[in-house]
Write an enzyme that holds these catalytic residues in place. Structure first.
Site, short mmCIF file in Angstrom:
data_model
loop_
_atom_site.label_atom_id
_atom_site.label_comp_id
_atom_site.label_asym_id
_atom_site.label_seq_id
_atom_site.Cartn_x
_atom_site.Cartn_y
_atom_site.Cartn_z
N ALA A 157 44.50 43.14 37.71
CA ALA A 157 45.60 42.21 37.44
C ALA A 157 45.93 41.44 38.72
CB ALA A 157 46.83 42.98 36.96
N LYS A 158 46.38 40.19 38.54
CA LYS A 158 46.72 39.36 39.70
C LYS A 158 48.24 39.26 39.72
CE LYS A 158 45.19 34.97 41.71
NZ LYS A 158 44.80 35.47 43.01
N ALA A 159 48.86 40.21 40.40
CA ALA A 159 50.32 40.29 40.39
C ALA A 159 50.88 40.03 41.78
CB ALA A 159 50.76 41.66 39.88
N TYR A 163 49.90 41.40 46.51
CA TYR A 163 49.38 40.62 47.62
C TYR A 163 49.91 41.03 48.99
CZ TYR A 163 46.08 38.22 44.91
OH TYR A 163 44.97 37.99 44.15
#
Ligand code: PMP
Length: 314
Positions: A157-159, A163
């Protein structure tokens, strides 16, 4: 960075850049509770075209689903909103950042009734690791920070909050004079760059890893696997070790921001010939041929920004 961004799509409307703000009590600011995408729109002979918009929006939905964040717009509505943003800001090419996050209601960690907000921000963005990096390759270092394991945080998932791991890694790398960090997974295998997937080339074959190594499954990675296959190059997928990188003929990063960037050095060790290798160059040419609409086989990957009337503006 945002000098040329006049309009931002926010919760269904086009708003002026300086009005596209969120409150300090937003849940996402405190806990990173949002998901986002990074997409590029390229110059083509038929005007600007968004590269693999469908694949990016599908990953956007999948990221939101993992975190249980209900995106209040359909994929088709978001697709139209992205295209509209590019058109209204008059870009020939740009980077596109859709983001969906919890707004302001509670600051309990459980978001409860927090509103789900969506914005699409666009801006012109040069090559992420520099034009020179695209030609001559970048110097990278193994990060002292490990990539988090998929049993701790869903790596596919790119949450937003995820980051922080990348930020620690890239800051450390840049502070020590490198262009980018390479993160290992908790078993010591190669995971990925702070914002890129990794490919190596050995004996004319491509090798890359997959979700077993705690990576984000990149859209560019997928495009390169398809382009390489269509060129008749074999692509093997499996775990990679530092030794594989140090002994390979060529290596490169892939990512929407970084595109296809050669790697010329790892912690002072020269990779392959120490520049952009011949297969990396072929992959770059095929990639930019596809993004620029110069290969009809990959037109299916492009959404052209056609002229359309503006419906909702404030
Ligand atoms: N890994 C990470 C951690 C990233 O942030 C990115 C950039 N989105 C990638 C890999 C590459 O993904 P994509 O090709 O979809 O941009």
């Amino acid at each position: 960075m945002f000098d040329q961004t006049e309009w931002v799509w926010k919760d269904g409307k086009m708003v002026r850049w300086d009005l596209a703000t969120i409150h300090v009590s937003a849940h996402a600011l405190h806990y990173g509770s949002g998901v986002f995408e990074g997409i590029r729109c390229y110059v083509t002979e038929e005007g600007p075209a968004v590269f693999r918009l469908g694949a990016h929006l599908r990953r956007f939905s999948a990221s939101a689903e993992v975190y249980g964040i209900p995106i209040p717009y359909s994929e088709d509505e978001l697709r139209q909103a992205v295209v509209e943003c590019i058109r209204i800001n008059n870009y020939t090419s740009c980077y596109v950042r859709p983001i969906c996050y919890y707004g302001s209601d509670t600051l309990g960690v459980h978001p409860r009734q927090c509103p789900v907000e969506v914005a699409i921000l666009t801006w012109p963005w040069e090559a992420y690791l520099g034009d020179e990096g695209l030609k001559t390759g970048v110097r990278i270092t193994v990060s002292p920070w490990l990539k988090f394991d998929s049993q701790m945080v869903p790596t596919t998932a790119k949450a937003c909050g995820q980051y922080l791991n990348s930020m620690l890694a890239v800051r450390d790398a840049v502070r020590r004079g490198y262009d980018e960090a390479l993160l290992l997974d908790s078993d010591g295998y190669i995971a990925e760059g702070s914002g890129e997937n990794l490919f190596i080339v050995r004996d004319g074959r491509l090798f890359t890893n997959d979700e077993q190594s705690s990576i984000l499954m990149g859209v560019t990675r997928d495009a390169v696997i398809q382009l390489a296959g269509d060129m008749g190059l074999e692509v093997r997928i499996g775990k990679l070790q530092l030794g594989d990188l140090l002994s390979c003929d060529e290596a490169f990063f892939t990512g929407t921001a970084a595109e296809v960037t050669p790697i010329r050095e790892l912690d002072g060790n020269v990779i392959g010939g120490g520049g952009r290798g011949p297969i990396t160059l072929k992959i770059q040419e095929a990639f930019f041929g596809a993004t620029g609409g110069r290969n009809s086989r990959y037109r299916k990957w492009l959404d052209f920004v056609a002229e359309r009337p503006v419906e909702t503006m404030v």
